[in-house]
Design an enzyme around this catalytic site. Sequence first.
Site, PDB file in Angstrom:
ATOM      1  CE  LYS A  87      -0.372   0.618   5.024  1.00 56.59           C
ATOM      2  NZ  LYS A  87      -1.026   0.827   6.012  1.00 56.59           N
ATOM      3  CB  SER A 127      -7.924   3.827  -1.999  1.00 58.07           C
ATOM      4  OG  SER A 127      -7.229   4.949  -2.021  1.00 58.07           O
ATOM      5  CB  THR A 129      -6.150   6.311  -4.476  1.00 57.54           C
ATOM      6  OG1 THR A 129      -5.040   6.739  -5.128  1.00 57.54           O
ATOM      7  CG2 THR A 129      -6.197   4.869  -4.713  1.00 57.54           C
ATOM      8  CE1 TYR A 152      -2.665   0.881  -2.252  1.00 57.14           C
ATOM      9  CE2 TYR A 152      -3.121   3.366  -2.841  1.00 57.14           C
ATOM     10  CZ  TYR A 152      -3.464   2.220  -2.224  1.00 57.14           C
ATOM     11  OH  TYR A 152      -4.489   2.140  -1.241  1.00 57.14           O
ATOM     12  CE  LYS A 156      -5.787  -1.177  -2.353  1.00 52.92           C
ATOM     13  NZ  LYS A 156      -6.308  -2.352  -1.698  1.00 52.92           N
ATOM     14  CG  LEU A 203      -0.328  14.536   8.325  1.00 55.75           C
ATOM     15  CD1 LEU A 203       0.957  15.275   8.235  1.00 55.75           C
ATOM     16  CD2 LEU A 203      -1.746  15.275   8.089  1.00 55.75           C
ATOM     17  NE  ARG A 298       3.004  13.022  -0.038  1.00 54.14           N
ATOM     18  CZ  ARG A 298       2.776  12.214   0.838  1.00 54.14           C
ATOM     19  NH1 ARG A 298       3.455  11.677   1.776  1.00 54.14           N
ATOM     20  NH2 ARG A 298       1.231  12.313   0.833  1.00 54.14           N
TER      21      ARG A 298
HETATM   22  N1  UFG Z   1       1.729  15.282   4.717  1.00 55.43           N
HETATM   23  C1  UFG Z   1       2.657  15.944   4.881  1.00 55.43           C
HETATM   24  N2  UFG Z   1       3.736  15.547   5.679  1.00 55.43           N
HETATM   25  C2  UFG Z   1       4.124  14.174   5.911  1.00 55.43           C
HETATM   26  C3  UFG Z   1       3.312  13.418   5.485  1.00 55.43           C
HETATM   27  C4  UFG Z   1       2.059  13.933   4.686  1.00 55.43           C
HETATM   28  O1  UFG Z   1       2.612  17.387   4.847  1.00 55.43           O
HETATM   29  O2  UFG Z   1       5.024  13.924   6.363  1.00 55.43           O
HETATM   30  C5  UFG Z   1       0.689  15.684   3.812  1.00 55.43           C
HETATM   31  C6  UFG Z   1       0.472  15.089   2.429  1.00 55.43           C
HETATM   32  O3  UFG Z   1       1.074  16.141   1.658  1.00 55.43           O
HETATM   33  C7  UFG Z   1      -1.136  15.379   2.366  1.00 55.43           C
HETATM   34  C8  UFG Z   1      -1.776  14.730   3.796  1.00 55.43           C
HETATM   35  O4  UFG Z   1      -0.381  15.152   4.546  1.00 55.43           O
HETATM   36  O5  UFG Z   1      -1.545  16.497   1.916  1.00 55.43           O
HETATM   37  C9  UFG Z   1      -1.958  13.296   3.805  1.00 55.43           C
HETATM   38  O6  UFG Z   1      -1.127  12.551   3.408  1.00 55.43           O
HETATM   39  P1  UFG Z   1      -0.951  11.106   3.706  1.00 55.43           P
HETATM   40  O7  UFG Z   1       0.204  10.403   3.099  1.00 55.43           O
HETATM   41  O8  UFG Z   1      -1.265  10.610   4.977  1.00 55.43           O
HETATM   42  O9  UFG Z   1      -2.224  10.648   2.756  1.00 55.43           O
HETATM   43  P2  UFG Z   1      -2.662  10.610   1.368  1.00 55.43           P
HETATM   44  O10 UFG Z   1      -3.653  11.401   0.992  1.00 55.43           O
HETATM   45  O11 UFG Z   1      -1.509  10.999   0.626  1.00 55.43           O
HETATM   46  O12 UFG Z   1      -2.703   8.967   0.801  1.00 55.43           O
HETATM   47  C10 UFG Z   1      -3.610   8.187   1.193  1.00 55.43           C
HETATM   48  C11 UFG Z   1      -3.258   6.921   1.363  1.00 55.43           C
HETATM   49  C12 UFG Z   1      -3.150   6.338   0.050  1.00 55.43           C
HETATM   50  C13 UFG Z   1      -3.876   6.368  -1.015  1.00 55.43           C
HETATM   51  C14 UFG Z   1      -4.312   8.160  -1.001  1.00 55.43           C
HETATM   52  C15 UFG Z   1      -5.327   8.390  -1.945  1.00 55.43           C
HETATM   53  O13 UFG Z   1      -2.017   6.695   2.265  1.00 55.43           O
HETATM   54  O14 UFG Z   1      -2.765   4.853   0.294  1.00 55.43           O
HETATM   55  O15 UFG Z   1      -4.783   8.337   0.223  1.00 55.43           O
HETATM   56  O16 UFG Z   1      -5.492   9.800  -1.930  1.00 55.43           O
HETATM   57  F1  UFG Z   1      -3.509   6.316  -1.975  1.00 55.43           F
END
Ligand code: UFG
Length: 341
Positions: A87, A127, A129, A152, A156, A203, A298
């Site tokens: 994942k 997801s 996603t 990934y 899905k 996050l 990112r």
């Molecule tokens: N973020 C930060 N700093 C960090 C980590 C994350 O600012 O150290 C931000 C990211 O940029 C994003 C938010 O926090 O804006 C959430 O990030 P996550 O990585 O926690 O989650 P995502 O929304 O990127 O990803 C999640 C799941 C994935 C899935 C995705 C679908 O982890 O498996 O949602 O949008 F694919």
Amino acid sequence: MKELILVTGGTGYIGSHTVVELIEAGYQVVIVDNLSNSEAKVVDGIEKITGVRPPLEVCDCSDFDAFKTVFDKYHTISAAIHFAASKAVGESVEKPLDYYRNNLLSLINMLKLLSANNGKGFVFSSSCTVYGQPDVLPVTEQAPIKPAMSPYGNTKQICEEIIRDATHAGLSFKSIILRYFNPIGAHPSAEIGELPLGVPQNLIPYVTQTAAGIRAKLKIFGNDYNTPDGSCVRDYINVVDLAKAHVIAVKRLIEAKSSDKIETFNLGTGRGLSVLEIVKSFEKATGVKLNYEIVGRREGDIEQVWANPDYANQVLGWKATSTVEETLLSAWRWQEKLATR
Ligand code: UFG
């Protein structure tokens, strides 16, 4: 007699919370997990909470023969929930073949074996996603599927298509596809929670590890997005609330409450929160000050996404009820507990 539910990935983050809710709802559970991203001692936590120790079969679902021995051993499986999958978005870009192989093969084996064993229901972990950056917010289940941003995400989408095609061709069971938004938090007992390996990519584990002093500073990826405060917006859903939706889905399938062969539900709160709002809520909920800095965006991040959960609210009679503060506090309690393990 209690219905027997097979939970693949049952020692993982969402899987373990779902196992707890299934047991508490009166189901019997067998866990299948290859422990590639989890630990066998998660079962101890499940037992502490529920008083029941579900069997753990250490098995890779992508190995058909090995997986078949589990079905042969537990031949009365009523329904399955399939969490087992790789994942990590970033890792999937580096190792696409591993991701396609693991996620697709595991699902194919699962569908074949569950159908051969006359299973009554199948729940698939999908997801949000699959929506990419939706054109309309909040996003409903009718929103178009957008080209995947990572291997990934593509697994899905392909898995959802495999379920549709296999259902059309005739399976013994009906399926429910659950599209999760961003699951966070831990069980209120702090006996189970998220166990990120190495540097967290998501996050909340990064936030709790920073608060615990394991990481020096949280990096907030971008404050120049077209959102109220410039940071990305997500729909953060409490993992126990999310787990409860699986119990409802399983019951719905076993009791054949719908004539539809496949149903798809968004599981979110309906509320979008920015990264900066999460930081503030965490500080408020825990009283712990968080060291953070704003850095560049990112790659691959979606600007904003949150769910319209009306369909799940109405049809499943399910609603995410936890507040973000209590959820963040549960994540912090779990982080504190981890320090003592
Ligand atoms: N973020 C930060 N700093 C960090 C980590 C994350 O600012 O150290 C931000 C990211 O940029 C994003 C938010 O926090 O804006 C959430 O990030 P996550 O990585 O926690 O989650 P995502 O929304 O990127 O990803 C999640 C799941 C994935 C899935 C995705 C679908 O982890 O498996 O949602 O949008 F694919």
